[in-house]
Write a protein that holds these residues in place. Structure first.
Motif, PDB file in Angstrom:
ATOM      1  N   ASN A  19      10.444  -6.170  -7.532  1.00 55.16           N
ATOM      2  CA  ASN A  19      10.080  -7.406  -8.124  1.00 55.16           C
ATOM      3  C   ASN A  19       9.766  -8.412  -7.029  1.00 55.16           C
ATOM      4  O   ASN A  19       9.659  -9.716  -7.289  1.00 55.16           O
ATOM      5  CB  ASN A  19      11.121  -8.009  -9.247  1.00 55.16           C
ATOM      6  CG  ASN A  19      12.437  -8.375  -8.526  1.00 55.16           C
ATOM      7  OD1 ASN A  19      12.659  -8.019  -7.504  1.00 55.16           O
ATOM      8  ND2 ASN A  19      12.787  -9.292  -9.386  1.00 55.16           N
ATOM      9  N   GLU A  20       9.329  -7.922  -5.952  1.00 58.92           N
ATOM     10  CA  GLU A  20       9.123  -8.785  -4.713  1.00 58.92           C
ATOM     11  C   GLU A  20       7.738  -9.680  -4.899  1.00 58.92           C
ATOM     12  O   GLU A  20       7.928 -10.758  -4.555  1.00 58.92           O
ATOM     13  CB  GLU A  20       8.969  -8.225  -3.478  1.00 58.92           C
ATOM     14  CG  GLU A  20       7.795  -6.922  -3.381  1.00 58.92           C
ATOM     15  CD  GLU A  20       8.284  -5.653  -3.706  1.00 58.92           C
ATOM     16  OE1 GLU A  20       7.675  -4.679  -3.557  1.00 58.92           O
ATOM     17  OE2 GLU A  20       9.069  -5.659  -4.663  1.00 58.92           O
ATOM     18  N   LYS A  37      13.307  -9.361   5.135  1.00 60.69           N
ATOM     19  CA  LYS A  37      14.357  -8.795   6.107  1.00 60.69           C
ATOM     20  C   LYS A  37      14.268  -7.285   5.613  1.00 60.69           C
ATOM     21  O   LYS A  37      14.102  -6.844   4.489  1.00 60.69           O
ATOM     22  CB  LYS A  37      15.641  -9.223   5.700  1.00 60.69           C
ATOM     23  CG  LYS A  37      16.017 -10.952   5.695  1.00 60.69           C
ATOM     24  CD  LYS A  37      17.473 -10.955   5.219  1.00 60.69           C
ATOM     25  CE  LYS A  37      18.548 -10.563   5.737  1.00 60.69           C
ATOM     26  NZ  LYS A  37      20.011 -10.960   5.557  1.00 60.69           N
ATOM     27  N   GLY A  38      14.052  -6.533   6.592  1.00 58.93           N
ATOM     28  CA  GLY A  38      13.881  -5.019   6.552  1.00 58.93           C
ATOM     29  C   GLY A  38      13.549  -4.384   7.947  1.00 58.93           C
ATOM     30  O   GLY A  38      13.272  -4.898   8.685  1.00 58.93           O
ATOM     31  N   ASP A 171      14.933  -8.762   0.688  1.00 63.13           N
ATOM     32  CA  ASP A 171      15.274  -7.397   1.265  1.00 63.13           C
ATOM     33  C   ASP A 171      14.175  -6.498   1.014  1.00 63.13           C
ATOM     34  O   ASP A 171      13.699  -6.296   0.037  1.00 63.13           O
ATOM     35  CB  ASP A 171      16.583  -6.988   0.916  1.00 63.13           C
ATOM     36  CG  ASP A 171      17.473  -7.523   1.640  1.00 63.13           C
ATOM     37  OD1 ASP A 171      17.450  -7.560   2.796  1.00 63.13           O
ATOM     38  OD2 ASP A 171      18.708  -7.432   1.118  1.00 63.13           O
ATOM     39  N   PHE A 172      13.811  -5.744   2.159  1.00 64.59           N
ATOM     40  CA  PHE A 172      12.738  -4.679   2.108  1.00 64.59           C
ATOM     41  C   PHE A 172      13.451  -3.488   2.563  1.00 64.59           C
ATOM     42  O   PHE A 172      14.330  -3.399   3.550  1.00 64.59           O
ATOM     43  CB  PHE A 172      11.449  -5.078   2.949  1.00 64.59           C
ATOM     44  CG  PHE A 172      10.555  -5.935   2.221  1.00 64.59           C
ATOM     45  CD1 PHE A 172       9.291  -5.651   1.551  1.00 64.59           C
ATOM     46  CD2 PHE A 172      10.873  -7.341   2.092  1.00 64.59           C
ATOM     47  CE1 PHE A 172       8.429  -6.419   0.778  1.00 64.59           C
ATOM     48  CE2 PHE A 172       9.898  -8.378   1.724  1.00 64.59           C
ATOM     49  CZ  PHE A 172       8.867  -7.959   1.052  1.00 64.59           C
ATOM     50  N   ASN A 173      12.880  -2.549   2.228  1.00 66.39           N
ATOM     51  CA  ASN A 173      13.419  -1.099   2.594  1.00 66.39           C
ATOM     52  C   ASN A 173      12.066  -0.213   2.414  1.00 66.39           C
ATOM     53  O   ASN A 173      10.983  -0.502   1.972  1.00 66.39           O
ATOM     54  CB  ASN A 173      14.685  -0.636   2.227  1.00 66.39           C
ATOM     55  CG  ASN A 173      15.572   0.332   3.034  1.00 66.39           C
ATOM     56  OD1 ASN A 173      15.001   1.050   3.754  1.00 66.39           O
ATOM     57  ND2 ASN A 173      16.765   0.133   2.772  1.00 66.39           N
ATOM     58  N   TYR A 174      12.411   1.022   3.060  1.00 69.31           N
ATOM     59  CA  TYR A 174      11.272   1.855   2.715  1.00 69.31           C
ATOM     60  C   TYR A 174      11.175   2.502   1.326  1.00 69.31           C
ATOM     61  O   TYR A 174      12.325   2.315   0.541  1.00 69.31           O
ATOM     62  CB  TYR A 174      11.832   3.363   3.581  1.00 69.31           C
ATOM     63  CG  TYR A 174      11.932   3.018   4.937  1.00 69.31           C
ATOM     64  CD1 TYR A 174      10.716   2.486   5.828  1.00 69.31           C
ATOM     65  CD2 TYR A 174      13.097   3.578   5.747  1.00 69.31           C
ATOM     66  CE1 TYR A 174      10.912   2.242   7.011  1.00 69.31           C
ATOM     67  CE2 TYR A 174      13.148   3.138   7.084  1.00 69.31           C
ATOM     68  CZ  TYR A 174      12.113   2.443   7.738  1.00 69.31           C
ATOM     69  OH  TYR A 174      12.292   2.255   9.265  1.00 69.31           O
ATOM     70  N   PRO A 175       9.950   2.466   0.837  1.00 71.01           N
ATOM     71  CA  PRO A 175       9.951   2.996  -0.722  1.00 71.01           C
ATOM     72  C   PRO A 175      10.536   4.412  -1.140  1.00 71.01           C
ATOM     73  O   PRO A 175      11.016   4.917  -0.258  1.00 71.01           O
ATOM     74  CB  PRO A 175       8.450   3.153  -0.683  1.00 71.01           C
ATOM     75  CG  PRO A 175       7.553   2.546   0.554  1.00 71.01           C
ATOM     76  CD  PRO A 175       8.648   2.526   1.593  1.00 71.01           C
ATOM     77  N   ASN A 176      10.731   4.536  -2.317  1.00 69.04           N
ATOM     78  CA  ASN A 176      11.210   5.721  -2.815  1.00 69.04           C
ATOM     79  C   ASN A 176      10.193   6.709  -2.131  1.00 69.04           C
ATOM     80  O   ASN A 176       9.082   6.640  -2.082  1.00 69.04           O
ATOM     81  CB  ASN A 176      11.549   5.831  -4.084  1.00 69.04           C
ATOM     82  CG  ASN A 176      10.398   5.619  -4.928  1.00 69.04           C
ATOM     83  OD1 ASN A 176       9.382   6.445  -4.893  1.00 69.04           O
ATOM     84  ND2 ASN A 176      10.232   4.758  -5.817  1.00 69.04           N
TER      85      ASN A 176
END
Length: 265
Positions: A19-20, A37-38, A171-176
């Motif tokens: 929901n960014e 952040k990520g 927070d960010f990370n790699y997508p699924n």
């Protein structure tokens, strides 16, 4: 100064992971300073570009580096044909004109840089130009955004708590895997099945983080590999150029990654 050149007119392709988008829109209503952040190459910069387009606001991006000083951000006196003239830096332009200012990888800059932005991240919303003896009140549309990779920074380069606590954070990370494959296919033109192979290879590299690798293969690197493949380069060669060689010089890890690549070919 006209900021039309800083407006993003074409919609950047961005695939939300959570929901960014809604969180950022709510933050912008209050011009809340935001921290993204990520890991490197996971889509933080593309997200900022997308939000600037969606909000119809000019975006001034600064890629921070270890030689960057506070003067590089706020401005300095320079000599020209008319004598000594003050030139606003990118942060000052954003503050005066009401742009979104994005400081990418802020911890890479010298520490005096982060101190400069403190007065912009509380209820004062001012920027002090000490060399010019001027205090600039931020335009009502001004917002500051910073990004950094918390897992990659040394203690000496981490953000101070006094800086962190002035920002809201996402927070960010790699997508699924499924979404990441769609992103790769869209950005490169390869088919989803081939993109899924690249995602599988990236997962193998990401599992080695902390076990010989500082970082696994990012989404950006997968797009590079896919773009090479779209030009007729084989999967093995594209991954060697875009994934394996850039992230490690360790021959054992290179061999492990190459084995995973060969298995997918």
């Amino acid at each position: 100064m006209n900021l039309d050149s800083y407006l993003i007119t074409d919609e950047p392709y961005y695939s939300p992971t959570h929901n960014e988008v809604q969180l950022f829109e709510a933050a912008y209503v209050n011009r809340m300073p935001m921290m993204l952040k990520g890991p490197t190459g996971c889509g933080k910069t593309r997200f900022v570009e997308y939000m600037a387009w969606k909000l119809k606001k000019p975006l001034i991006t600064v890629s921070c580096h270890e030689d960057m000083t506070a003067s590089d951000l706020v401005g300095r006196y320079l000599l020209d044909s008319e004598g000594t003239i003050w030139h606003d830096g990118p942060l000052t332009i954003a503050v005066r004109q009401g742009a979104i200012c994005y400081l990418d990888e802020i911890v890479e800059a010298r520490q005096d840089t982060s101190v400069v932005i403190h007065s912009l991240t509380d209820d004062r919303r001012i920027l002090s130009l000490e060399k010019k003896n001027e205090v600039v009140k931020a335009h009502q549309d001004f917002q500051i955004i910073i990004s950094y990779n918390p897992g990659y920074q040394s203690v000496l380069k981490d953000l101070k708590e006094s800086t962190k606590q002035r920002f809201g954070a996402i927070d960010f990370n790699y997508p699924n895997p499924e979404d990441e494959a769609k992103i790769i296919a869209h950005e490169s033109g390869i088919d989803n099945k081939t993109a899924a192979k690249l995602v599988y290879i990236s997962e193998r590299s990401r599992n080695l983080k902390g076990h010989g690798l500082d970082e696994g293969a990012s989404t950006r690197m997968l797009i590079y590999a896919a773009q090479l493949m779209a030009q007729g380069v084989s999967l093995e060669d594209a991954c060697e150029v875009a994934l394996v060689l850039p992230i490690t010089d360790d021959h054992d890890i290179r061999n492990a990654l190459s084995s995973a690549i060969t298995a997918c070919a």
